[in-house]
Design a protein around this motif. Structure first.
Motif, PDB file in Angstrom:
ATOM      1  N   THR A  53      -1.336 -13.424  -5.549  1.00  0.00           N
ATOM      2  CA  THR A  53      -2.396 -12.542  -6.036  1.00  0.00           C
ATOM      3  C   THR A  53      -3.612 -12.717  -5.140  1.00  0.00           C
ATOM      4  O   THR A  53      -4.066 -13.836  -4.896  1.00  0.00           O
ATOM      5  CB  THR A  53      -2.776 -12.878  -7.489  1.00  0.00           C
TER       6      THR A  53
ATOM      7  N   TRP B  39     -12.035  -6.866  -6.100  1.00  0.00           N
ATOM      8  CA  TRP B  39     -10.792  -6.093  -6.040  1.00  0.00           C
ATOM      9  C   TRP B  39      -9.635  -7.086  -6.102  1.00  0.00           C
ATOM     10  O   TRP B  39      -9.676  -8.142  -5.458  1.00  0.00           O
ATOM     11  CB  TRP B  39     -10.696  -5.297  -4.740  1.00  0.00           C
TER      12      TRP B  39
ATOM     13  N   ALA C 110      -5.523  -1.169  -5.439  1.00  0.00           N
ATOM     14  CA  ALA C 110      -6.101  -2.440  -5.887  1.00  0.00           C
ATOM     15  C   ALA C 110      -7.011  -2.191  -7.091  1.00  0.00           C
ATOM     16  O   ALA C 110      -7.699  -1.176  -7.172  1.00  0.00           O
ATOM     17  CB  ALA C 110      -6.889  -3.083  -4.752  1.00  0.00           C
ATOM     18  N   LYS C 111      -7.007  -3.117  -8.031  1.00  0.00           N
ATOM     19  CA  LYS C 111      -7.851  -2.993  -9.218  1.00  0.00           C
ATOM     20  C   LYS C 111      -9.281  -3.385  -8.867  1.00  0.00           C
ATOM     21  O   LYS C 111      -9.522  -4.432  -8.278  1.00  0.00           O
ATOM     22  CB  LYS C 111      -7.321  -3.890 -10.340  1.00  0.00           C
TER      23      LYS C 111
ATOM     24  N   ASN D  72       2.294   1.857  -3.381  1.00  0.00           N
ATOM     25  CA  ASN D  72       1.292   2.353  -4.316  1.00  0.00           C
ATOM     26  C   ASN D  72       0.966   3.813  -4.052  1.00  0.00           C
ATOM     27  O   ASN D  72       0.775   4.606  -4.957  1.00  0.00           O
ATOM     28  CB  ASN D  72       0.009   1.516  -4.201  1.00  0.00           C
TER      29      ASN D  72
ATOM     30  N   CYS E 257       0.838  -1.203   0.000  1.00  0.00           N
ATOM     31  CA  CYS E 257       0.000   0.000   0.000  1.00  0.00           C
ATOM     32  C   CYS E 257       0.869   1.248   0.000  1.00  0.00           C
ATOM     33  O   CYS E 257       0.602   2.207  -0.706  1.00  0.00           O
ATOM     34  CB  CYS E 257      -0.894   0.025   1.241  1.00  0.00           C
TER      35      CYS E 257
ATOM     36  N   TRP F 259      -5.229  -7.468  -6.129  1.00  0.00           N
ATOM     37  CA  TRP F 259      -3.903  -6.880  -5.997  1.00  0.00           C
ATOM     38  C   TRP F 259      -2.881  -8.000  -5.859  1.00  0.00           C
ATOM     39  O   TRP F 259      -3.219  -9.129  -5.496  1.00  0.00           O
ATOM     40  CB  TRP F 259      -3.833  -5.912  -4.815  1.00  0.00           C
ATOM     41  N   THR F 260      -1.639  -7.699  -6.189  1.00  0.00           N
ATOM     42  CA  THR F 260      -0.575  -8.701  -6.179  1.00  0.00           C
ATOM     43  C   THR F 260       0.553  -8.251  -5.273  1.00  0.00           C
ATOM     44  O   THR F 260       0.988  -7.101  -5.328  1.00  0.00           O
ATOM     45  CB  THR F 260      -0.035  -8.943  -7.597  1.00  0.00           C
ATOM     46  N   GLU F 261       1.014  -9.177  -4.446  1.00  0.00           N
ATOM     47  CA  GLU F 261       2.166  -8.929  -3.582  1.00  0.00           C
ATOM     48  C   GLU F 261       3.124 -10.103  -3.709  1.00  0.00           C
ATOM     49  O   GLU F 261       2.762 -11.239  -3.398  1.00  0.00           O
ATOM     50  CB  GLU F 261       1.727  -8.768  -2.122  1.00  0.00           C
TER      51      GLU F 261
END
Length: 243
Positions: A106, A98, A85-86, A24, A21, A100-102
């Motif tokens: 995913t 939603w 997040a998408k 981003n 986060c 997101w990848t870390e």
């Protein structure tokens, strides 16, 4: 997977997400605000201060179990997507999503808001706990829109086997009931807390596919209490009080 391992695993994953986060936010500090899902409302259980200070082992047992149960409230944060997040709105999919990848993982949050209930589902794809997950449901929750009742379910790694389940119900009188089931340890506990902070803890152990009452501990609003221990047939084997 024990509850302690589950909470530790959650902490590690959540810290990774928080790190993502921050990255981003730095790269896109003026990103447009999109729809956010409602927050899961997990109530923290409180008991009289005196109960937490008493040396009686059964009073300490109450404090220990409630501390363990309150650790589950940390999971509510996982149902809030991080910044960046998408978002795939409902209409493009059957529900709001939603993603997101870390690192190698995913995360997809699936969210649905009905007339009276809200549901969340966290799905993982990638390397998890040494396993390869593919659209695996890690945990899911549902609650009434007023937040007064609901449940949270967490699954064993890369399976559909329930690891732990947490149910809660708050009534109009300010009393609350919580039921926690650890299927790996074959243990269930029920915590009933009244509006004046008095309450009761019941601990059950599984035997022949049934949960048998093992301990019952009650306490007053001032923190004094009474306890009972039971054998496998339901007979009282010991009893006592603390002040």
């Amino acid at each position: 997977m024990s509850l302690k391992k589950i909470i530790l695993m959650f902490t590690l994953i959540f810290l990774t997400i928080l790190s993502g986060c921050s990255k981003n936010d730095e790269s896109n500090p003026v990103a447009p605000k999109t729809k956010e899902p409602a927050k899961l409302q997990l109530k923290e259980i409180t008991v009289p201060t005196h109960l937490t200070q008493v040396q009686d082992q059964h009073a300490q047992m109450v404090s220990s179990y409630i501390q363990m149960a309150n650790g589950l409230t940390n999971y509510a944060a996982f149902f809030t997507p991080p910044s960046g997040a998408k978002h795939l709105p409902k209409g493009y999919s059957t529900e709001d999503e939603w993603t997101w990848t870390e690192d190698n993982l995913t995360v997809t949050l699936v969210y649905n808001e009905g007339e009276s209930n809200i549901s969340w589902k966290v799905i993982l794809t990638g390397l998890y706990e040494g396993f390869t997950a593919t659209n695996w449901t890690f945990m899911e929750a549902e609650q009434s829109k007023d937040g007064n009742s609901g449940h949270l379910t967490i699954y064993e790694p890369v399976t559909t086997t329930v690891a732990v389940d947490w149910e809660w119900n708050n009534n109009s009188n300010g009393n609350a009931s919580f039921i926690f089931t650890d299927f790996e340890s074959f243990m269930k506990m029920q915590i009933d807390v009244n509006s004046d902070n008095s309450g009761m803890l019941q601990v059950f152990q599984s035997s022949d596919n049934q949960f048998i009452l093992q301990y019952k501990i009650s306490w007053t609003a001032t923190g004094s209490g009474e306890w009972w221990e039971y054998d496998a047939t339901g007979n009282i084997t010991d009893h006592g009080t603390w002040t």
